[in-house]
Scaffold this motif. Sequence first.
Motif, PDB file in Angstrom:
ATOM      1  N   UNK A 199     139.377   3.995 -12.689  1.00  0.00           N
ATOM      2  CA  UNK A 199     140.524   4.258 -11.820  1.00  0.00           C
ATOM      3  C   UNK A 199     141.469   5.320 -12.376  1.00  0.00           C
ATOM      4  N   UNK A 200     141.953   5.087 -13.588  1.00  0.00           N
ATOM      5  CA  UNK A 200     142.949   6.013 -14.117  1.00  0.00           C
ATOM      6  C   UNK A 200     142.424   6.899 -15.241  1.00  0.00           C
TER       7      UNK A 200
ATOM      8  N   UNK B  21     151.892  12.949 -18.696  1.00  0.00           N
ATOM      9  CA  UNK B  21     151.958  11.498 -18.688  1.00  0.00           C
ATOM     10  C   UNK B  21     153.117  11.040 -17.818  1.00  0.00           C
ATOM     11  N   UNK B  22     152.877  10.052 -16.928  1.00  0.00           N
ATOM     12  CA  UNK B  22     153.947   9.502 -16.077  1.00  0.00           C
ATOM     13  C   UNK B  22     154.823   8.587 -16.932  1.00  0.00           C
ATOM     14  N   UNK B  23     156.157   8.727 -16.787  1.00  0.00           N
ATOM     15  CA  UNK B  23     157.009   7.787 -17.522  1.00  0.00           C
ATOM     16  C   UNK B  23     156.966   6.433 -16.813  1.00  0.00           C
ATOM     17  N   UNK B  24     157.003   5.349 -17.625  1.00  0.00           N
ATOM     18  CA  UNK B  24     156.809   4.016 -17.027  1.00  0.00           C
ATOM     19  C   UNK B  24     158.124   3.361 -16.695  1.00  0.00           C
TER      20      UNK B  24
ATOM     21  N   UNK C 290     136.113  15.435 -14.504  1.00  0.00           N
ATOM     22  CA  UNK C 290     137.144  14.396 -14.552  1.00  0.00           C
ATOM     23  C   UNK C 290     138.419  14.877 -13.855  1.00  0.00           C
ATOM     24  N   UNK C 291     138.744  16.144 -14.053  1.00  0.00           N
ATOM     25  CA  UNK C 291     139.932  16.697 -13.386  1.00  0.00           C
ATOM     26  C   UNK C 291     139.746  16.669 -11.871  1.00  0.00           C
ATOM     27  N   UNK C 292     138.555  17.060 -11.424  1.00  0.00           N
ATOM     28  CA  UNK C 292     138.271  17.036  -9.982  1.00  0.00           C
ATOM     29  C   UNK C 292     138.362  15.599  -9.458  1.00  0.00           C
ATOM     30  N   UNK C 293     137.896  14.640 -10.262  1.00  0.00           N
ATOM     31  CA  UNK C 293     137.953  13.227  -9.850  1.00  0.00           C
ATOM     32  C   UNK C 293     139.386  12.704  -9.840  1.00  0.00           C
ATOM     33  N   UNK C 294     140.309  13.447 -10.432  1.00  0.00           N
ATOM     34  CA  UNK C 294     141.729  13.088 -10.368  1.00  0.00           C
ATOM     35  C   UNK C 294     142.187  12.103 -11.426  1.00  0.00           C
ATOM     36  N   UNK C 295     141.352  11.855 -12.434  1.00  0.00           N
ATOM     37  CA  UNK C 295     141.775  10.900 -13.458  1.00  0.00           C
ATOM     38  C   UNK C 295     142.829  11.541 -14.358  1.00  0.00           C
TER      39      UNK C 295
ATOM     40  N   UNK D 127     142.507  12.061 -24.412  1.00  0.00           N
ATOM     41  CA  UNK D 127     143.034  13.389 -24.047  1.00  0.00           C
ATOM     42  C   UNK D 127     143.655  13.280 -22.663  1.00  0.00           C
ATOM     43  N   UNK D 128     144.918  13.630 -22.565  1.00  0.00           N
ATOM     44  CA  UNK D 128     145.593  13.612 -21.264  1.00  0.00           C
ATOM     45  C   UNK D 128     145.275  14.899 -20.514  1.00  0.00           C
TER      46      UNK D 128
END
Length: 157
Positions: A69-70, A154-157, A100-105, A149-150
């Motif tokens: 998923x992520x 990164x989204x802040x939580x 992976x980038x295309x898959x949106x992870x 590897x991001x």
Amino acid sequence: MTADPPVELAVPADAAAIAAMSRDLIETGLPWNWREGRVLRAIRQPDTNVAVVREDARIVGFGIMEYRDEHAYLSLLAIDPAHRRRGAARSLLRWLEASARVAGVERIRLEARRDNAPARVFYNEQGFHEVGITRDRYSDGIDGLVLEKWLRPRQSE
Ligand SMILES: CC(C)(COP(=O)(O)OP(=O)(O)OC[C@H]1O[C@@H](n2cnc3c(N)ncnc32)[C@H](O)[C@@H]1OP(=O)(O)O)[C@@H](O)C(=O)NCCC(=O)NCCS
């Protein structure tokens, strides 16, 4: 080497050769988990990419990445010893990373043996960070190293 070795998706007929490479180059001295049937399932699964580099039709390197998923999980990556240090692993990883980038992870994760110095140097070179240690991860008592590897901020939580 002047150009990156070309990367392509594996086909079902590649499963036995990939399984043998996993046994000999990655799972050495450990129970053989990635046998032909498992590799074949991975080749057929839509959420997994099995990528190969060939030379004269023979597989000289492969990588297996599962898209979750992520994050994407890089399960296996190995190059035949006679073909190392020619950029084959870098090509495979770049190809899988682009997918992976295309898959949106948001990130790629993987685990390597803590005593695998070449892999640690390689993944650090490719922008991975060591984010954790799994004690006694492998059946011979060696710790596992979790690397990440991001691919986007990164989204802040
Ligand atoms: C780790 C591995 C995949 C690297 O494959 P490779 O095709 O030789 O790697 P590349 O040629 O793409 O190397 C890219 C860069 O990574 C680094 N690197 C790769 N292997 C290295 C080594 N043995 N020592 C130091 N740096 C290394 C270098 O910076 C290299 O660039 P350079 O050759 O211009 O100096 C390969 O050694 C291998 O298959 N090992 C056994 C299986 C394994 O450990 N897989 C990873 C864990 S699952």
